[in-house]
Design an enzyme around this catalytic site. Sequence first.
Site, PDB file in Angstrom:
ATOM      1  N   ASP A 111       0.828  -1.205   0.000  1.00  0.00           N
ATOM      2  CA  ASP A 111       0.000   0.000   0.000  1.00  0.00           C
ATOM      3  C   ASP A 111       0.863   1.257   0.000  1.00  0.00           C
ATOM      4  O   ASP A 111       2.063   1.218   0.320  1.00  0.00           O
ATOM      5  CB  ASP A 111      -0.901  -0.022   1.241  1.00  0.00           C
ATOM      6  CG  ASP A 111      -2.263   0.612   0.986  1.00  0.00           C
ATOM      7  OD1 ASP A 111      -2.363   1.445   0.074  1.00  0.00           O
ATOM      8  OD2 ASP A 111      -3.215   0.265   1.707  1.00  0.00           O
ATOM      9  N   ASP A 119     -10.748   1.807  -3.523  1.00  0.00           N
ATOM     10  CA  ASP A 119     -11.346   1.485  -2.216  1.00  0.00           C
ATOM     11  C   ASP A 119     -12.865   1.451  -2.313  1.00  0.00           C
ATOM     12  O   ASP A 119     -13.546   0.942  -1.426  1.00  0.00           O
ATOM     13  CB  ASP A 119     -10.948   2.536  -1.172  1.00  0.00           C
ATOM     14  CG  ASP A 119      -9.571   2.259  -0.597  1.00  0.00           C
ATOM     15  OD1 ASP A 119      -9.076   1.132  -0.745  1.00  0.00           O
ATOM     16  OD2 ASP A 119      -8.977   3.182  -0.005  1.00  0.00           O
TER      17      ASP A 119
HETATM   18  C1  GLA Z   1      -5.798   1.835   2.060  1.00  0.00           C
HETATM   19  C2  GLA Z   1      -6.215   0.679   1.200  1.00  0.00           C
HETATM   20  C3  GLA Z   1      -7.258  -0.139   1.920  1.00  0.00           C
HETATM   21  C4  GLA Z   1      -6.706  -0.622   3.241  1.00  0.00           C
HETATM   22  C5  GLA Z   1      -6.236   0.567   4.055  1.00  0.00           C
HETATM   23  C6  GLA Z   1      -5.498   0.118   5.305  1.00  0.00           C
HETATM   24  O1  GLA Z   1      -6.810   2.772   2.191  1.00  0.00           O
HETATM   25  O2  GLA Z   1      -6.661   1.131  -0.040  1.00  0.00           O
HETATM   26  O3  GLA Z   1      -7.649  -1.239   1.123  1.00  0.00           O
HETATM   27  O4  GLA Z   1      -5.645  -1.523   3.009  1.00  0.00           O
HETATM   28  O5  GLA Z   1      -5.349   1.394   3.328  1.00  0.00           O
HETATM   29  O6  GLA Z   1      -5.059   1.172   6.058  1.00  0.00           O
END
Ligand code: GLA
Length: 706
Positions: free
Chosen positions: A461, A523
């Site tokens: 990430d 997301d």
């Molecule tokens: C980001 C990712 C999510 C999740 C969060 C965790 O927003 O896109 O899928 O993994 O971080 O903090």
Amino acid sequence: MITKRENMFFLSGKGFSYIIRISPEGYILHDYFGAPVSPLPYGEDSRGWYCFQAEGSDGACVDELRTEYPCYGHTDLGSPAVMASRQPVLKYKSHEIVPGKPALKGLPSALPDGAETLVITAADEVIGVEVRLFYSVYQDQGVLCRHAEITNLADAPLTLDRAYSASLAFPGADYEEMHFAGSWGRERRPVSNSLVQGVYRIGNARGGSGHQMNPFVILKEKGAGEEHGGCFGFMLVYSGDHMTEIEVDQRGRTRVHQGINPFGFEKTLVKGETFTAPECLLAYGDGLGALSRSLHDFIRERICRGPWSRRERPILINNWEATYMDFNEEKLLSIASLAAELGIELFVLDDGWFGKRDNDRSSLGDWVVNRSKIPSGISGLAEKVNALGLKFGLWFEPEMVSPDSDLYRAHPDWAVRAERGPALVRSQLVLDLTRPEVREYVINAVNSALDSANIEYVKWDMNRYITDMPRKGFNYEYTLGLYEVMDAITSSHPNVLFEGCSGGGGRFDAGILCYMPQIWTSDDTDPLERLYIQYGTSFGYPPSTMGSHVTESPNQHTGRRPSMETRGAVSMSCNFGYELDITKLDEADREAVKRQTALCRELRGLVAFGDFYRLLDPFSDGVGGWMSVSKDKSRAFVFVMRALFRPNSAPMRLRLKGLDPAARYSVGGESFMGDMLMNRGIAVSFPFGDGASVSMILEKIEGSAE
Ligand code: GLA
């Protein structure tokens, strides 16, 4: 194939030709890019009038010509590919045609298998600058790879303020540009503009390729659509600040540049030093659909690499939307154990497993398990998950540090900062990957976590932008540092499936795909939103690169209540998974999960590696749809979704694409000829309500060709 005849270079790949001409004065001119043509030399177009007669010029007005790598100044006043402290006037010096494709120093690039490369060296002897232009083509691919390398040959340093990867000149201005704009939760929406005289800039300067503008732009002839019309794709293999610049000049001609964003960029070359610009993928298609399919094949076969690039991906369950950071081992195992029963194959532990991270204000950088949440440690948990028959995967955010972390307390100077204190975004700071000791720390920390347990999947990430550039050129150096780190970690773990992520789809680009064959698309997991996001993303990137998960209803981001069928079908159009607390599902939904995982196992090879056809545009038609057809045309998966229910609307007939017209296909208990399905179409009747979807599976009936 690459041939030189007289003063012309003819390059061709699958479905396109590209022609370069050396002018009598030695300028390297762009002559043609488009549908295949015979490689026979012909005369130069008439040049029009000559605007410069300055003493010292060679009589050519380069402003009127269309060069392969324009340089501002002297007799060329158009938007340039390069701006430097000494501005070159480039002329042909030499060339070579080599088998394969040289790697780009420090940068990801397409694989060389089956490539042939033309390298043209251009020089300005007066100021001591040499530029090498690289062109690689593959007989089995509809993509041409370009990049440029600039070398300072003089004693005095040469500072580059702009050094694009590729430029292309089109003879007219009857084009529309199409780019992919958005923001968090609404990534890659296609936007089109007609071009008129002026300069258009589509780019990002946030340290990552960004949610806002994807480094992929299409120029299409006016009137071009899915099926017909010249469409030209420009995709940068780069994950940092990017720019596509389109200029329509005073005489109605169009010039396109693509490369690193000049904003905030600077690179000084000492004598003998070379700057390598990132690779740019150029694709041509008769219609947007053909353009996309060429890029999809190329990304699957020459950008993605490693064992997982050609393998069917496991059905995963991720605990993020189920638990966020509030979990313990028992809770995780209850999800994993039910997941195994329902046919899920991989359990992914997301954010919150390390340091003392119970919220997003601490612990990034401390990649050591939190035993109060997971007493067995990562290796113990992985063993327990494996014992249930699932693979185990883990989340990292390797590029970041929390101010409240042991790492930051030990090395506060490792965080990126300008003169004033750095801005916090999501309570975190960016690690300075331009520093070798920071890169070494990150590589060792992630590698030792990976080596400590049976981890078969990693979600990588990156949840904030770079806001405090310490110096010009920093974001470029950061991107090179990131690539070094990604290369070290992924190449030492070739059997781990890596998935990129950046607050959802904030770094969805061909650079990342050289290290990780799939990326979390957004997301936003509401299927109606996903219809738009996945449709937009499909213009450049194949379904095998996108992650899509079934999440709970009502959806946590939009409050909508999509059916389990629609959630399943939209996710099954990409790499499939779940991201919800399945232990809270009722019996009917558990049965639906069982059916979905069984169906996914049947369909995932077709979806990931088949040919993708967009059927209906949700942005203009209110109904969106696509289909995947296996390469041998024996199977297809069709998905359509209607955004808004309209009472008393006419029944819909959907025309399919890409089938064998002379074959008979079974679909929904009936059978139809391919030509009937593609020309007459098939009746679709949507369930009642907004956001309803229909999916169909087509199987060719062998030996039934009539
Ligand atoms: C980001 C990712 C999510 C999740 C969060 C965790 O927003 O896109 O899928 O993994 O971080 O903090």
